[in-house]
Each structure stands twice: as structure tokens, then as C-alpha cells.
Design an enzyme around this catalytic site. Sequence first.
Site, mmCIF file in Angstrom:
data_model
loop_
_atom_site.group_PDB
_atom_site.id
_atom_site.type_symbol
_atom_site.label_atom_id
_atom_site.label_comp_id
_atom_site.label_asym_id
_atom_site.label_seq_id
_atom_site.Cartn_x
_atom_site.Cartn_y
_atom_site.Cartn_z
ATOM 1 N N ALA A 99 -3.699 -54.072 79.865
ATOM 2 C CA ALA A 99 -4.396 -55.347 80.011
ATOM 3 C C ALA A 99 -3.532 -56.339 80.784
ATOM 4 C CB ALA A 99 -4.756 -55.913 78.630
ATOM 5 N N GLY A 127 -1.537 -51.389 69.157
ATOM 6 C CA GLY A 127 -1.504 -50.266 70.105
ATOM 7 C C GLY A 127 -2.793 -50.117 70.886
ATOM 8 N N LEU A 128 -3.561 -51.220 70.986
ATOM 9 C CA LEU A 128 -4.864 -51.105 71.653
ATOM 10 C C LEU A 128 -4.832 -51.606 73.108
ATOM 11 C CD1 LEU A 128 -7.257 -52.049 68.696
ATOM 12 C CD2 LEU A 128 -6.902 -49.792 69.694
ATOM 13 N N GLY A 129 -3.744 -51.286 73.820
ATOM 14 C CA GLY A 129 -3.807 -51.470 75.266
ATOM 15 C C GLY A 129 -3.234 -52.747 75.832
ATOM 16 N N SER A 130 -2.157 -53.283 75.223
ATOM 17 C CA SER A 130 -1.585 -54.521 75.759
ATOM 18 C C SER A 130 -0.989 -54.315 77.153
ATOM 19 C CB SER A 130 -0.525 -55.079 74.809
ATOM 20 O OG SER A 130 0.444 -54.105 74.539
ATOM 21 N N SER A 131 -0.313 -53.185 77.387
ATOM 22 C CA SER A 131 0.369 -52.984 78.680
ATOM 23 C C SER A 131 -0.626 -52.923 79.830
ATOM 24 C CB SER A 131 1.173 -51.683 78.675
ATOM 25 O OG SER A 131 1.997 -51.624 77.565
ATOM 26 N N ASP A 169 -7.092 -46.723 80.500
ATOM 27 C CA ASP A 169 -6.884 -48.042 79.896
ATOM 28 C C ASP A 169 -6.956 -49.145 80.955
ATOM 29 O OD1 ASP A 169 -4.598 -46.964 81.006
ATOM 30 O OD2 ASP A 169 -3.294 -47.365 79.295
ATOM 31 N N PRO A 186 -2.824 -61.698 71.501
ATOM 32 C CA PRO A 186 -3.012 -61.870 70.061
ATOM 33 C C PRO A 186 -1.689 -61.627 69.323
ATOM 34 C CG PRO A 186 -4.135 -59.904 70.892
ATOM 35 C CD PRO A 186 -3.552 -60.581 72.069
HETATM 36 O O1 PMV Z 1 -1.991 -44.061 73.136
HETATM 37 P P1 PMV Z 1 -3.006 -44.692 74.019
HETATM 38 O O2 PMV Z 1 -4.040 -45.461 73.266
HETATM 39 O O3 PMV Z 1 -2.371 -45.469 75.143
HETATM 40 O O4 PMV Z 1 -3.837 -43.515 74.706
HETATM 41 C C1 PMV Z 1 -3.244 -42.499 75.492
HETATM 42 C C2 PMV Z 1 -4.319 -41.578 75.990
HETATM 43 C C3 PMV Z 1 -3.805 -40.338 76.706
HETATM 44 O O5 PMV Z 1 -4.945 -39.596 77.131
HETATM 45 C C4 PMV Z 1 -2.997 -39.453 75.766
HETATM 46 C C5 PMV Z 1 -2.952 -40.680 77.918
HETATM 47 C C6 PMV Z 1 -3.720 -41.200 79.111
HETATM 48 O O6 PMV Z 1 -3.075 -41.821 79.975
HETATM 49 O O7 PMV Z 1 -4.924 -40.958 79.235
#
Ligand code: PMV
Length: 320
Positions: free
Chosen positions: A112, A106-110, A153, A101
Site C-alpha cells: 500500500a 500483516g494485511l499489506g502495509s508495504s 498486493d 492504522p
Molecule cells: O503474506 P502475504 O499476505 O504478503 O501474502 C503472500 C502471498 C504469496 O503468494 C505467498 C506471495 C506473493 O507475492 O504472491
Amino acid sequence: MTITVSAPGKLMLFGEHAVVYNRPCIVTAVGLRFYVTLEETNGNSITIDSSLENEQYKISVPDLISSSIYPDKVSFVLAAIQHLYRKYGIDKGIAVTTRGPDRSFGLGSSSAITVAIVKALSELFSLNLSTSEMFDLSYQAVLTVQKKASGFDVAAALYGGTIYFLTGGKTILPLEVGQLPIIIGYSGKKVSTVNYVAAVNSLYEKHTWAIESIFELMNQLTERAKDKFLLSDWLTLGEFANLNQGLLESLGVNTFDLAKLIFAARKAGALGAKLSGAGGGDCMYAIATPDTSALVKQSIIDAGGEIVNCDLNADGARLE
Ligand code: PMV
């Protein structure tokens, strides 16, 4: 042959940070999807064309296999290919294209992209990897780049839906949840997750007795939240979100910008609100019933946030 795989982003609901320390978390996959297309090529180069990072990169297979350097913008792609090529002794050239998109909030591109690469390679080279084998490879790739990470993630990108997850994938339990009455607010840019994980770790090393107790409370909240999700008990989940937010605040990962959105949402009638993920920026979410939802959204916008419109409980990685 050309293979395209997509994988979803994620929204952390409960248990962030504690999940790095052998406690569970709950995460839902979001319908912001990231795509990887692979094509086998003649020769032994790997070319990466990333519209996500606006980057093009080329490396030979032997160089990648022996490399321990992962240039920033293509680090996850390279680490994923490297792990899989090493494990299965693959030496073929491929062309990789990634897209997603316009904005990922910051919702998990890496994670995914990492999962999508691993699944696409499994398809391209007919490896028939199981979901748990794909999890292990993707998680190893993420650890290579990030050093310390729970893998939540990766699990969300691979399995999709809403899952109860224990550090490193020791437990990955899909939760049968209905429609989630959750509003996501984006607070703006942030520093990297890696830095925030490191900051919490240094606090943990200094004051283990205190941080362990906080993580233990987070653990209790996540365990109870799991049952409440199955009952769609949003009132209690709202209270749990507020409690979890207080604990995250004590770890020092809240920011003024996130706090403004969280307080605004609560004031507008949300049942509860908390930050989501490592902190330092990015997203918060609010739990709100349909009668307050419009007001909660407007209050988040008025407080300087942006509403992220996407499906929750989205499908996991899939062949396109
Ligand atoms: O920042 P985000 O959405 O990638 O989340 C990190 C979540 C943590 O618990 C801080 C790190 C992890 O790997 O679980």
C-alpha cells in the site's frame, strides 16, 4: 505543493503461493488505509518520516539513484522513489511522510505504501501515469526489495475492490462481488513472507512433480472460485476455502496457531476457513452466514485469535 495519497491493504482469498508460479489468485482490498504525504523541498535530499516504522531517514538524490542498499524500515519507500526518479530523470528534493492504522495485521502495509508513493510522485511531478504504468513501477519496487513476489498486493492497493489476478499483473480483472460474508481472524506475529516464499520454493525445487500438482489444483480452485464469487455461492466457496487450506497445509505453511482458529471457526458453523497470505502466522478468514457470524467470531477469539474489523472490497489508491 503538498500531495497526500492513500491506498488500502489486502486480504488474499484464494491462490496464494501458486500465484508466484504463474497461476491466478483472488484478492480483496481491505479498508485499512495507508497514507503518504509528499512535499517538494529546496535542495536535493529525500527525507522520510515514517510514523508506521517510527523511523526518520535522509539521503541525497544522487546517492539514492546509485544505491543498491535499501535499509529495512524504509526499503519500499526508497525503492519506489528510486525506480520512478531513474525512469523519469527526476532530481528534486522531497519530504515524505507515511502513516497508517495503529496496527496493520500483516494485511499489506508495504504494498500500500509503495503504491501510494508512486501515485503521489506521479501527481507531484505531473507525470500523468496510467494505472498500468503505476502498477509496473510499484511492482518493480516490490521485486527490488522482495526478489520473488507475484504483485497481487500491489494490484489490490492500486485498483481496490476484489480482483482476479495473474502473476505479474498479466491479468487484473475486477470482480463484481456484493457484500463478502468474511470474518478475518489474526493469529499473531509471523516470520517474513520472503522466508515463506523461499521455503516453498525450496520444496518446489526438490519435489517439483508434487508441488506442481498442488499448484495446479490451487489453480483449478481459484478459477472455479471466481465464478462462484460472481454468483455469491458462499456454500461452495466455503468448501473451496477448506480445500485450499488442505493444499496450503501440504506446502508446510500452516501453523498451530492458525489451525486453532480455522478449526474453531468451522466448528462454530463457518461454511469454510483458511489461512490468508504466505502463512506462518498473520491472518485466517472464515466464510460465515449472518446466523452463525457472531458465534464464529467468538470461537476465533476463544481459540486465541483477534477479530480484524475492517471493510472488504475497499477503494483503491486515491488522492486525499
Ligand atoms: O503474506 P502475504 O499476505 O504478503 O501474502 C503472500 C502471498 C504469496 O503468494 C505467498 C506471495 C506473493 O507475492 O504472491
